[in-house]
Enzyme design. Structure first.
Site, PDB file in Angstrom:
ATOM      1  N   ASP A   1      23.172 121.813  70.170  1.00 22.70           N
ATOM      2  CA  ASP A   1      23.213 123.208  70.610  1.00 22.70           C
ATOM      3  C   ASP A   1      24.001 123.991  69.554  1.00 22.70           C
ATOM      4  O   ASP A   1      24.592 123.401  68.646  1.00 22.70           O
ATOM      5  CB  ASP A   1      23.918 123.256  71.972  1.00 22.70           C
ATOM      6  CG  ASP A   1      23.696 124.565  72.720  1.00 22.70           C
ATOM      7  OD1 ASP A   1      22.988 125.441  72.198  1.00 22.70           O
ATOM      8  OD2 ASP A   1      24.245 124.697  73.823  1.00 22.70           O
TER       9      ASP A   1
ATOM     10  N   ASP B 134      19.383 130.272  76.085  1.00 24.11           N
ATOM     11  CA  ASP B 134      20.076 130.662  77.317  1.00 24.11           C
ATOM     12  C   ASP B 134      19.362 131.801  78.026  1.00 24.11           C
ATOM     13  O   ASP B 134      19.733 132.967  77.901  1.00 24.11           O
ATOM     14  CB  ASP B 134      21.523 131.034  76.995  1.00 24.11           C
ATOM     15  CG  ASP B 134      22.268 129.853  76.390  1.00 24.11           C
ATOM     16  OD1 ASP B 134      21.771 128.709  76.523  1.00 24.11           O
ATOM     17  OD2 ASP B 134      23.327 130.055  75.784  1.00 24.11           O
TER      18      ASP B 134
END
Lengths: 527, 928
Positions: free
Chosen positions: B527, B602
């Protein structure tokens, strides 16, 4: 499906297998009824009938999955594990031969290559052991619970008695208050009259004094310039006859009747002409030096605000606001109790001359009234106290402490659990909180909400909610799970979801009447 | 990030005030518009017109592999070098660099899988106006016009594509700073020599942002000065362009007139907004153009910040206006104009000439490689949350899935599992026995993913940090010290993944003895690899940070690719090269498809975010990245139960199927919403598992040939203009059409079933529908509208178990959907599901299943391969069939068996009972 039939079908599956070689012993103790063999099988839902060799042939023929209880062919089937030595169980048929040992007797993995150990005996032993321990705990716990119930009953009776007692004394107090109120009012009327008389006399005297004072003041003022300076007449444009923006000496002279010198009586004539104007304008234009500091202090406050909460902190502010609200709430309550201290503007008149003391007659009236007031207040306070006590008692009596009030003993107690980071505190029927071990303020994790167990077991779970708000989240809340134990203690806490806490709590109060140990064990070893 | 504020509290208060405005939506002000990006502003100020560039034909050189030619800017006399290549597979490569740059300009390494093989170009004619080259067969020509310089690629008399036809070729040559602050004497001397150039060019050294620019509180020092490049492309006959992910926008790209261009610059955008051209986490500079006649692609190989302008001469027209044009036969042909602008590097463009969508996919795959073939289990369902708190939590969730009989394969651990955000470590209190936990999962034949981000906590007691520092592997700041920025752990260093030695060392950290507590059923999630730098400009790395000799400016968009590359390599190495890796990345670039999966970052628990997951993954699929998914349920905020259910139903039919949730949201494991919703989610997940054989086969193809798994309809129906803008439904491979319900309270959807003369079968009811129609389908909360194309055969495994591994040896059910001509074709691919043996040792089964002349047969498609499977054919369901009198199974040993069957006359469904034949052998079923 009857258990026997199911076992039978499974055993057939084991015996027949599918295309692949299946070798496994049929579980003992299950009779194989030869009558059923070679008779067509009707799906248990009646949807179709198939030749018997299609039962457990690893192909799903029945919509209800009933033809394949021993294979994984049907999506909705169940497989029965005998689990001799332990407890029999059903597992979804998708767990047959999936390489994972589900049945402790290994019967689910008859063709997957998985090497499973038969652990039923061991599991049975362990379960018996733990059941035994649990049974003992339950037994002792249940005894304790009986005591608790007994105590609660007595406590309840005590409280009820106290309440009745209080109700009695309340009645007396109420009567007393009423009587004293009458006494008070009777004493206050003459007091009021006498006071008013005294005040009026004083007002008249004050007026005389004021006039005296004005005369004295005027007597000394002689020149126009003096008058002008003294009264700052130049700044009183309302007196300016030509409205040119200034009040010249000549103009002032004109106002004063043309003389450059004035005596007291002349001035008084003129003065009484302009006095009202002068004064009212003067008052409507509040003196500057008094106003300025007020403004400054306001500015200061707002500066302070913006310093403290820069816009960038919108997120954090939210939490702060929540905190503040709570604090505010407390403050409000306090404010209500404390009488306000208001600065009265009349106080300024004290600068002048204070009122003369009351004459003896008036004073004695006042004293008498004051005493009546004090007596009344005291009686009222006593009544309030009794009221409060009653309210608390009623609240406590009104709480749902369980079917036999067995949870009553938890009331106004607190229980703590210390973890590596926090000390958790459960005060049953009140609140749950969390305090960092190494400094920092306490966080409210929820206030008493209600019993929240499942139907039939309502008193196994307590719910505390409306705790402190979470940033971008819900208000904190705590679920307390109650299990039977000899001691009353918080055994664990966790936060499974953000700001939703879970607490495990043991107490004798939830211990159920134990079945006899023999019964328990017998029930599980039957097969 | 939200929780970050709370948790890091006082430590970060200082910079937080600067960094986070604390709003609960994207703060656009944190990210640049074109106007705020100096080079974009400068370049965009140039308007179409006469190009100052002229080809110097006398410099033309033609070799076997390429043509070279110098270009001169008549304004400033700076010369460029043009290289033209004809590449095998119908592609043309155009490279333009400065002839003599002051210092080398960055050329992107490690993205092309090889030096693309060339084909000879031949000179057809030449005069003073230009040259005509033959592009091999197909009567394709390349015309180089000299003044102004322009390139046209023609087929016959038709122009396919023109370069610099609008005169927007612009190359900011590297120059010495004349600024007196730097070196007064040197600058004066220089000024004399350069004066002519600069004046002619009409720019001054002080022009906006050429040597320095400031955005918010960050100043970008630009020691190399201006270096941007730009080129325009005209596409006559084209009205639809696609690609250039990642943007939260429709599948069909919009024109950018009057707004910002599409931006390609890998950024961590907090709470991104939908339907705008803002940059997101990844960048793939590949655009596809499509018309009923032809599909083409433009691959702009540049890793610097890039902006893409799109304009169209038909975009502004109303439907009526277009109709009028059509009726009157008047007007211009439609045309789309595209302009690429990059901050540095060179122009290196691959023009993929198609002509079919499939050709373009193959062409692009031949340049950058194909989708990594994932382990089969990675195509199953993933359960993620920020965070599963501790080992007990993991065990409880695992148990929850079994209790509710919902399959899953992977459970994920986000950053909180580490010891203070130190990757490769475990929180000693929450995860004291990671191997016990992993063993517990292994016993259930399940797996885990742990997060490993590329920001490394600066902490002298942290082994990883110490080694990187001592080896000098960190990215450097402009002054030569280790670059540091804020991320999850606080002050962090950023390993220089562009350095091959660094990558090799990183890979070695995944060895079982290095990554303590890891086991073979544990995989990795990268990430924050844009990279995210909380206190950096636009939440990323300073552009003047140094990767060896190159600035982050030059290679910014490559960083994320390298992180995933090194991680995937680590997972391969730890198994001795045997096991296929599985690595999920958030940032990506062209070529990232070779290393694993990507997700759309996200997102938010809102219906619009569910909808946008379709075009976002379709766009990625068009440019090579098939393994794409969006967080099921939405990351930020909490979904309504209906949204969660619909998202599961949609996600079950998207390639990467993972539920994920923000730390601050309430728990949302599938069984927390009552038995009815649990059942709905269970059913969606089970549909996924049943279809895994088909998914796996599609991924094998994606790996083999670069064909996308999830496809827009126009890919398979390239002449059906009705499909060109569709992005609320999609195809999986050729044969399944999915129209998820993405409307709140949806009572029905209108699906477009393409293909005149074709038929489609509802996979749940087997109802047959004609192609080339809009079909209204009433839906309930349990509906997932999916259709199988008549003419296809799809294998499924009907025995859904608790994980895909448990289903490994289960039998297959074949769904044969007959075309109106009673024909059908499909495939069956089987291998061990997790090693490279399919590739290295040809251990796989690949069979052609075909139904023709009332016979269904299985034939070997890969004679050189071998693999033994215990799986067999359990059932054959033939849709659109007529009732036979008998069905005979013939096996290679010469045996013939009569098969029992059932026939449902109302739906024309024929079900053949238990052929029982092994899935890996030849067989035929004859219907009579």
């Amino acid at each position: 499906m009857s258990c026997a039939l199911l076992l039978l079908l499974m055993s057939l599956a084991l015996a027949m297998g599918t295309g692949a070689a299946v070798e496994i012993q049929r579980p003992r103790g299950v009779p194989l009824s030869s009558e059923l063999e070679n008779k067509p099988f009707t799906c248990l839902d009646g949807s179709s009938t198939i030749p018997f060799d299609r039962v457990n042939d690893d192909y799903c023929d029945c919509r209800d999955g009933s033809d394949e209880p021993g294979t994984a062919a049907c999506p909705n089937g169940s497989f029965h594990c005998t689990n001799a030595g332990f407890r029999p169980a059903f597992i979804p048929s998708s767990r047959i031969n999936d390489g994972i040992c589900d049945c402790c007797d290994t019967t689910d993995e008859y063709n997957s290559g998985a090497t499973c150990q038969n652990t039923c005996r061991e599991m049975g032993r362990k379960e018996r052991e733990s059941l035994q321990i649990m049974a003992e705990i339950t037994k002792e716990g249940f005894l304790l619970k009986q005591q608790l119930i007994h105590e609660a009953k007595r406590g309840q009776e005590d409280k009820q008695g106290k309440l009745t007692e209080l109700q009695g004394s309340k009645k007396g107090l109420e009567e007393k208050v009423e009587a004293l109120r009458t006494v008070k009012e009777t004493a206050e009327d003459p007091e009021k009259e006498a006071k008013e008389r005294h005040l009026k006399a004083w007002e008249e005297q004050k007026e005389l004094l004021r006039m005296e004072k004005d005369k004295t003041r005027m007597a000394e003022c002689v020149t126009v310039g003096d008058i002008q300076r003294y009264f700052r007449l130049q700044s009183h444009l309302e007196l300016d006859p030509d409205s040119d923006g200034s009040l010249s000496e000549t103009e002032t002279q004109g106002l004063l009747g043309g003389a450059d010198k004035v005596d007291t009586s002349t001035f008084e004539t003129v003065w009484s002409g302009i006095k009202d104007k002068y004064l009212s304008e003067g008052q409507s234009e509040p003196p500057a030096p008094v106003e300025t500091p007020q403004e400054e202090s306001r500015d200061f406050v707002s500066d302070h605000d913006s310093d403290h909460y820069p816009e960038d902190y919108a997120g954090e502010e939210e939490e702060d606001v929540e905190d503040d609200e709570e604090d505010d709430h407390d403050e409000e309550e306090e404010e209500e109790k404390v009488p306000p201290t208001v600065q009265t503007p009349e106080k300024r008149e004290d600068d002048e001359v204070s009122m003369p003391p009351y004459d003896t007659e008036t004073q004695s009236l006042i004293d008498a009234a004051q005493k009546a007031r004090d007596d009344f207040d005291e009686a009222e306070r006593a009544l309030r106290e009794v009221d409060d006590q009653m309210k608390n008692l009623e609240k406590e009596i009104g709480f749902d402490f369980g079917p036999s009030a067995e949870f009553a003993y938890l009331y106004s107690q607190c229980y703590e659990l210390s973890t590596s980071e926090y000390i958790y505190r459960l005060c049953p029927f009140n609140r749950v909180s969390q305090k960092p071990k190494f400094g920092g303020s306490e966080t409210n994790l929820g206030l008493w909400g209600q019993w929240a167990g499942p139907e039939g077991n309502l008193y196994s779970v307590m719910k505390y909610d409306h705790g402190q708000g979470c940033w971008q989240g819900p208000n904190r809340s705590t679920t307390v799970k109650l299990t039977c134990g000899k001691e009353t203690v918080v055994t664990s806490t966790s936060e499974p979801s953000r700001c939703e806490y879970l607490m495990e709590f043991t107490t004798p109060a939830v211990c159920q009447e134990p079945a006899s140990l023999d019964e328990v064990l017998h029930g599980h070893t039957e097969l | 990030m939200a929780a970050f504020i709370v948790r890091m509290g006082p430590l970060l208060v200082l910079w937080l005030a600067v960094f986070l405005s604390g709003t609960w939506a994207v703060d656009r002000g944190n990210f640049k518009t074109c106007d705020q990006s100096a080079f974009c502003k400068r370049q965009r100020a140039l308007k179409p017109g006469q190009s100052p560039y002229r080809a110097l034909l006398e410099t033309l050189e033609l070799t076997n592999t390429k043509l070279t030619l110098q270009l001169i800017n008549d304004n400033n006399k700076v010369r460029l070098l043009l290289e033209l290549y004809r590449l095998q597979g119908n592609m043309t490569r155009v490279k333009i660099n400065e002839l003599k740059p002051l210092k080398p300009r960055f050329e992107v390494p490690d993205v092309l899988i090889n030096n693309p093989p060339t084909e000879p170009l031949s000179l057809l004619s030449q005069d003073e106006n230009g040259v005509v080259l033959s592009l091999g067969a197909d009567s394709q020509w390349l015309i180089v016009s000299a003044k102004p310089f322009r390139l046209d690629i023609m087929e016959g008399r038709e122009v396919l594509l023109s370069l610099n036809s609008r005169g927007l070729l612009a190359f900011e040559h590297l120059r010495i700073r004349k600024d007196t602050q730097v070196d007064p004497e040197g600058a004066e001397k220089k000024e004399e020599t350069d004066a002519a150039n600069e004046q002619a060019e009409g720019e001054t050294a002080k022009e906006d942002g050429m040597w320095e620019e400031t955005f918010k509180s960050h100043t970008d020092n630009k020691p190399n000065g201006p270096s941007s490049i730009s080129l325009d492309f005209s596409l006559p006959g084209v009205e639809h362009v696609y690609g250039i992910p990642e943007h939260a926008d429709s599948l069909k790209l919009k024109t950018t007139d009057g707004g910002d261009p599409y931006r390609l610059f890998n950024l961590d955008v907090f709470q991104y907004e939908l339907f705008n051209p803002m940059a997101l986490y990844g960048a793939i500079p590949v655009m596809l153009s499509h018309s009923a006649q032809r599909t083409m692609g433009i691959f702009w190989l540049n890793a610097a910040e890039t902006w893409v302008d799109i304009s169209s001469n038909t975009a502004g027209k109303t439907v009526f206006g277009q109709m009028l044009d059509y009726v009157q036969g008047s007007s211009e042909t439609p045309q789309t104009d595209v302009r690429w602008i990059s901050e540095s590097g060179i122009i290196d463009v691959f023009i993929m000439l198609g002509p079919t969508p499939t050709d373009v996919f193959s062409q692009y795959a031949s340049l950058t490689g194909t989708q990594a073939f994932p382990p089969l289990s990675a195509l199953a369902y993933h359960q993620c949350r920020w965070n599963y708190n501790d080992q007990e939590d993991v065990a409880a969730v695992d148990q929850g899935f079994d209790e509710h009989d919902i399959p899953y394969d992977f459970i994920w651990l986000d950053i909180e599992h580490t010891d203070g955000k130190r990757y490769f470590t475990w929180d000693p209190h929450k995860f004291p026995q990671p191997k016990d936990m992993l063993q517990g999962l292994m016993d259930k034949r399940r797996k885990m993913v742990t997060i490993v981000d590329p920001h490394i906590k600066v902490d002298s007691s942290y082994k990883i940090h110490n080694e990187i520092r001592s080896k000098g592997f960190y990215v450097k700041n402009k002054d030569g010290g280790d670059y540091e920025g804020w991320c999850w752990p606080g002050n962090s260093g950023y390993p220089d993944f562009t350095n091959p030695e660094m990558r090799a060392w990183w890979a070695s950290m995944f060895a079982y003895d290095q990554y303590e507590g890891s086991m073979e059923n544990m995989y990795t999630w990268n990430d924050m690899n844009e990279p995210s730098v909380f206190n950096g400009p636009e939440v990323t790395m300073h552009k003047d940070a140094l990767h060896g000799n190159w600035e982050n400016r030059d290679l910014h968009n490559l960083y994320g690719l390298y992180v995933q590359m090194a991680t995937a390599e680590g997972l391969i190495e730890r198994s001795g090269g045997v096991e296929r890796p599985f690595v999920l990345t958030r940032a990506f670039f062209a070529g990232s498809q070779r290393y694993g999966a990507v997700w759309t970052g996200d997102n938010t628990a809102e219906w619009e975010h569910l909808k946008i997951s379709i075009p976002m993954c379709l766009s990625l699929g068009l440019v090579g990245v098939s393994f794409c998914g969006a967080d099921v349920g939405g990351f930020f905020k909490s979904p309504s139960t209906e949204l969660l259910v619909r998202w599961y139903q949609t996600g079950a039919y998207q390639p990467f199927f993972r539920a994920h949730a923000h730390l601050d949201t309430p728990r949302r494991e599938p069984w927390l919403f009552g038995p009815e919703n649990t059942a709905l989610i269970r059913e969606a997940v089970r549909q996924r598992y049943a279809l895994l054989p088909y998914w796996y086969q599609l991924f094998y193809h994606a790996h083999h040939s670069g064909q996308p798994v999830m496809r827009p309809l126009w890919v398979e129906y390239p002449q059906d203009t009705a499909t060109f803008s569709m992005d609320d439904q999609f195809l999986l491979g050729r044969d399944l059409l999915v129209h998820p319900v993405t409307e709140e309270g949806g009572r029905g959807v209108t699906a477009y079933l393409p293909g005149k003369g074709e038929v489609w079968f509802d996979v749940h009811t087997f109802q047959k529908h004609n192609g080339a129609q809009n079909l209204y389908i009433p839906v309930t909360i349990s509906s997932i509208p999916v259709f199988q194309r008549g003419g296809s055969i799809i294998p499924r495994k009907a025995r859904v178990r608790r994980s895909s591994s448990c289903m490994e040896h289960d039998p297959y059910t074949l769904f044969v959907a007959l075309s109106p001509k009673r024909f059908a074709q499909g495939e069956l691919y089987i291998d061990d599901g997790h090693t490279f043996n399919f590739d290295k040792q040809k251990q796989f089964i690949h069979r052609r299943l075909s139904f023709a002349n009332k016979a269904l047969s299985s034939r070997n498609l890969a004679p050189g391969s071998q693999f033994i499977t215990p799986s067999w054919i359990e059932k054959i369901v033939i849709l659109g069939a007529s009732k036979p009198s008998k069905a005979t199974l013939k096996t290679p040993d010469g045996k013939e068996n009569l098969l029992e069957f059932e026939f449902d006359a109302s739906m024309s469904v024929l079900t053949l009972r238990k052929p029982g034949v092994n899935a890996g052998v030849d067989w035929t079923v004859v219907l009579q």
